[in-house]
Design a protein around this motif. Sequence first.
Motif, PDB file in Angstrom:
ATOM      1  N   TRP A 182      12.531  19.055  -7.861  1.00 51.08           N
ATOM      2  CA  TRP A 182      11.752  18.089  -7.081  1.00 51.08           C
ATOM      3  C   TRP A 182      11.371  16.821  -7.841  1.00 51.08           C
ATOM      4  CZ3 TRP A 182      13.251  19.547  -2.789  1.00 51.08           C
ATOM      5  CH2 TRP A 182      13.312  20.899  -2.438  1.00 51.08           C
ATOM      6  N   PRO A 183      11.091  16.878  -9.138  1.00 49.12           N
ATOM      7  CA  PRO A 183      10.810  15.609  -9.821  1.00 49.12           C
ATOM      8  C   PRO A 183      11.962  14.614  -9.736  1.00 49.12           C
ATOM      9  CG  PRO A 183      10.055  17.441 -11.161  1.00 49.12           C
ATOM     10  CD  PRO A 183      10.840  18.039 -10.025  1.00 49.12           C
ATOM     11  N   GLY A 184      13.203  15.118  -9.799  1.00 50.27           N
ATOM     12  CA  GLY A 184      14.358  14.232  -9.676  1.00 50.27           C
ATOM     13  C   GLY A 184      14.435  13.580  -8.307  1.00 50.27           C
ATOM     14  N   LEU A 185      14.149  14.376  -7.272  1.00 50.20           N
ATOM     15  CA  LEU A 185      14.137  13.828  -5.915  1.00 50.20           C
ATOM     16  C   LEU A 185      13.048  12.769  -5.774  1.00 50.20           C
ATOM     17  CD1 LEU A 185      15.424  14.111  -3.095  1.00 50.20           C
ATOM     18  CD2 LEU A 185      13.646  15.790  -2.552  1.00 50.20           C
ATOM     19  N   ALA A 186      11.889  13.052  -6.357  1.00 51.25           N
ATOM     20  CA  ALA A 186      10.793  12.078  -6.304  1.00 51.25           C
ATOM     21  C   ALA A 186      11.170  10.805  -7.047  1.00 51.25           C
ATOM     22  CB  ALA A 186       9.527  12.685  -6.911  1.00 51.25           C
ATOM     23  N   ALA A 187      11.873  10.940  -8.167  1.00 44.82           N
ATOM     24  CA  ALA A 187      12.273   9.763  -8.940  1.00 44.82           C
ATOM     25  C   ALA A 187      13.199   8.862  -8.125  1.00 44.82           C
ATOM     26  CB  ALA A 187      12.957  10.199 -10.240  1.00 44.82           C
ATOM     27  N   VAL A 188      14.142   9.471  -7.387  1.00 41.21           N
ATOM     28  CA  VAL A 188      15.028   8.683  -6.525  1.00 41.21           C
ATOM     29  C   VAL A 188      14.211   7.965  -5.453  1.00 41.21           C
ATOM     30  CG1 VAL A 188      16.922   8.799  -4.863  1.00 41.21           C
ATOM     31  CG2 VAL A 188      17.009  10.181  -6.945  1.00 41.21           C
ATOM     32  N   GLY A 189      13.248   8.700  -4.881  1.00 40.47           N
ATOM     33  CA  GLY A 189      12.400   8.100  -3.860  1.00 40.47           C
ATOM     34  C   GLY A 189      11.614   6.914  -4.393  1.00 40.47           C
TER      35      GLY A 189
ATOM     36  N   VAL B 163       7.830  12.406  -0.255  1.00 36.05           N
ATOM     37  CA  VAL B 163       7.112  13.418   0.527  1.00 36.05           C
ATOM     38  C   VAL B 163       7.845  14.754   0.483  1.00 36.05           C
ATOM     39  CG1 VAL B 163       6.398  14.064   2.857  1.00 36.05           C
ATOM     40  CG2 VAL B 163       5.992  11.737   2.036  1.00 36.05           C
ATOM     41  N   MET B 164       9.197  14.728   0.645  1.00 36.85           N
ATOM     42  CA  MET B 164       9.980  15.964   0.575  1.00 36.85           C
ATOM     43  C   MET B 164       9.819  16.632  -0.779  1.00 36.85           C
ATOM     44  SD  MET B 164      13.497  14.779   2.460  1.00 36.85           S
ATOM     45  CE  MET B 164      14.382  16.175   1.759  1.00 36.85           C
ATOM     46  N   ALA B 165       9.796  15.835  -1.829  1.00 40.56           N
ATOM     47  CA  ALA B 165       9.638  16.393  -3.172  1.00 40.56           C
ATOM     48  C   ALA B 165       8.293  17.082  -3.312  1.00 40.56           C
ATOM     49  CB  ALA B 165       9.775  15.281  -4.219  1.00 40.56           C
ATOM     50  N   GLY B 166       7.254  16.463  -2.758  1.00 36.38           N
ATOM     51  CA  GLY B 166       5.933  17.072  -2.839  1.00 36.38           C
ATOM     52  C   GLY B 166       5.849  18.374  -2.089  1.00 36.38           C
ATOM     53  N   VAL B 167       6.414  18.424  -0.894  1.00 36.20           N
ATOM     54  CA  VAL B 167       6.401  19.652  -0.099  1.00 36.20           C
ATOM     55  C   VAL B 167       7.230  20.731  -0.787  1.00 36.20           C
ATOM     56  CG1 VAL B 167       7.075  20.672   2.101  1.00 36.20           C
ATOM     57  CG2 VAL B 167       5.995  18.427   2.055  1.00 36.20           C
ATOM     58  N   GLY B 168       8.394  20.332  -1.305  1.00 29.81           N
ATOM     59  CA  GLY B 168       9.251  21.317  -1.949  1.00 29.81           C
ATOM     60  C   GLY B 168       8.718  21.837  -3.260  1.00 29.81           C
ATOM     61  N   ALA B 169       7.927  21.021  -3.965  1.00 30.34           N
ATOM     62  CA  ALA B 169       7.429  21.412  -5.284  1.00 30.34           C
ATOM     63  C   ALA B 169       6.478  22.586  -5.213  1.00 30.34           C
ATOM     64  CB  ALA B 169       6.738  20.221  -5.952  1.00 30.34           C
TER      65      ALA B 169
ATOM     66  N   MET C 194       0.813  -1.212   0.000  1.00 36.68           N
ATOM     67  CA  MET C 194       0.000   0.000   0.000  1.00 36.68           C
ATOM     68  C   MET C 194       0.853   1.271   0.000  1.00 36.68           C
ATOM     69  SD  MET C 194      -3.141   0.784   2.568  1.00 36.68           S
ATOM     70  CE  MET C 194      -4.039   2.333   2.496  1.00 36.68           C
ATOM     71  N   GLY C 195       1.927   1.297   0.804  1.00 36.94           N
ATOM     72  CA  GLY C 195       2.782   2.481   0.843  1.00 36.94           C
ATOM     73  C   GLY C 195       3.445   2.752  -0.497  1.00 36.94           C
ATOM     74  N   THR C 196       3.906   1.704  -1.163  1.00 33.68           N
ATOM     75  CA  THR C 196       4.528   1.844  -2.479  1.00 33.68           C
ATOM     76  C   THR C 196       3.517   2.332  -3.508  1.00 33.68           C
ATOM     77  OG1 THR C 196       6.078   0.054  -1.990  1.00 33.68           O
ATOM     78  CG2 THR C 196       5.788   0.637  -4.305  1.00 33.68           C
ATOM     79  N   ALA C 197       2.332   1.728  -3.509  1.00 27.87           N
ATOM     80  CA  ALA C 197       1.296   2.134  -4.461  1.00 27.87           C
ATOM     81  C   ALA C 197       0.901   3.588  -4.257  1.00 27.87           C
ATOM     82  CB  ALA C 197       0.066   1.229  -4.310  1.00 27.87           C
ATOM     83  N   SER C 198       0.776   3.993  -3.002  1.00 25.16           N
ATOM     84  CA  SER C 198       0.371   5.376  -2.713  1.00 25.16           C
ATOM     85  C   SER C 198       1.453   6.370  -3.127  1.00 25.16           C
ATOM     86  CB  SER C 198       0.057   5.522  -1.223  1.00 25.16           C
ATOM     87  OG  SER C 198      -0.425   6.810  -0.946  1.00 25.16           O
ATOM     88  N   ALA C 199       2.720   6.003  -2.904  1.00 27.16           N
ATOM     89  CA  ALA C 199       3.809   6.900  -3.306  1.00 27.16           C
ATOM     90  C   ALA C 199       3.855   7.056  -4.826  1.00 27.16           C
ATOM     91  CB  ALA C 199       5.147   6.377  -2.786  1.00 27.16           C
ATOM     92  N   LEU C 200       3.645   5.964  -5.551  1.00 27.15           N
ATOM     93  CA  LEU C 200       3.615   6.043  -7.008  1.00 27.15           C
ATOM     94  C   LEU C 200       2.413   6.861  -7.477  1.00 27.15           C
ATOM     95  CD1 LEU C 200       4.522   2.339  -7.840  1.00 27.15           C
ATOM     96  CD2 LEU C 200       5.919   4.349  -8.371  1.00 27.15           C
ATOM     97  N   GLU C 201       1.274   6.648  -6.851  1.00 28.25           N
ATOM     98  CA  GLU C 201       0.082   7.408  -7.222  1.00 28.25           C
ATOM     99  C   GLU C 201       0.275   8.893  -6.942  1.00 28.25           C
ATOM    100  OE1 GLU C 201      -4.720   7.127  -6.396  1.00 28.25           O
ATOM    101  OE2 GLU C 201      -3.322   7.144  -4.715  1.00 28.25           O
ATOM    102  N   PHE C 202       1.050   9.209  -5.898  1.00 28.91           N
ATOM    103  CA  PHE C 202       1.284  10.597  -5.528  1.00 28.91           C
ATOM    104  C   PHE C 202       2.060  11.364  -6.596  1.00 28.91           C
ATOM    105  CE2 PHE C 202       4.127  13.708  -3.453  1.00 28.91           C
ATOM    106  CZ  PHE C 202       3.155  14.651  -3.146  1.00 28.91           C
ATOM    107  N   LEU C 203       2.691  10.665  -7.520  1.00 30.75           N
ATOM    108  CA  LEU C 203       3.383  11.363  -8.599  1.00 30.75           C
ATOM    109  C   LEU C 203       2.415  12.219  -9.416  1.00 30.75           C
ATOM    110  CD1 LEU C 203       5.846   8.595  -9.851  1.00 30.75           C
ATOM    111  CD2 LEU C 203       6.304  10.522  -8.312  1.00 30.75           C
ATOM    112  N   GLY C 204       1.119  11.881  -9.400  1.00 26.73           N
ATOM    113  CA  GLY C 204       0.122  12.709 -10.090  1.00 26.73           C
ATOM    114  C   GLY C 204      -0.011  14.081  -9.458  1.00 26.73           C
TER     115      GLY C 204
END
Length: 281
Positions: free
Chosen positions: A113-120, A260-266, A86-96
């Motif tokens: 931030w997209p690069g940081l999210a990609a690493v995550g 999460v950091m990428a989302g906040v920073g974006a 569930m955590g993995t699915a939610s993190a991937l869905e959060f890319l939207g």
Amino acid sequence: MSVAAMVSVQLGMAISVTLIEGLGVDGVAWLRLAWAAVLVLLIVRPRPATVVRSFTRTSFATCVLLGVVTSGITLLFLAALARIPMGTASALEFLGPLGVAVAHGRGRGRLVWPGLAAVGVLLLTQPWTGAVDPVGVLFALGAAACWASYILLTQRAGDAVAGIDALAVSMPVAALVATVVVGPGVSALLTARTLLIGLGLAILLPLVPFVLELLALRRLTTAAFGTLMALEPGVALLAGWVILGQRPDLLGVVGLGLVVMAGVGAARGGGRTASLPLEQG
């Protein structure tokens, strides 16, 4: 409102997973959306004359599209949950929402931030181990695309239609789409118990979150909303751990933190410059 919505979403998702074995992914999605549509119609009780006055051709089409992507989020994300944690699915869905935040945020820094999210995401999915189902990942990414569309369409519908009347169109459309996808076969699997659980799930998700998000997006920019949604993968991780026993490893926790950091920073933006009153059409 946004935080309450995401808690309701993740509780509903975690409970939904427990029904997948009996009803199947499509069956659980259909049950939730069908009950949500019934509840919305009972609450809003739209009349043909009122609908004609409340909607323009454009706003009605927007609400229909919102219903289609609402169904897409539910069907695709549940399909992902049947295959990946569930955590993995939610993190991937959060890319939207992250993509919406990046597109609508301000400043050059948001491009980092997209690069940081990609690493995550890489740390979460750990493709080098072959442990995560690639089909599940694709389902989650499809849900991400639908969620990005959902945010934009929800704000547009909330600006154009008074109160929560938009849901009187979008939720029945979502239920109809799910019915077409699922077909009549699921009816044979329904029991009184699953119908009652489905009613509770429809309240937890999608009814309560969609109402709260519709009202929240009247007052927030899409960038600010995307920032708040950065908390959702963390809530999902906790819900999956507590309810489903899906304990993450260290790399997964670090990856989730980076997303999460990428989302906040974006997008650290605030409220909209002119929030709309609830009764403004």
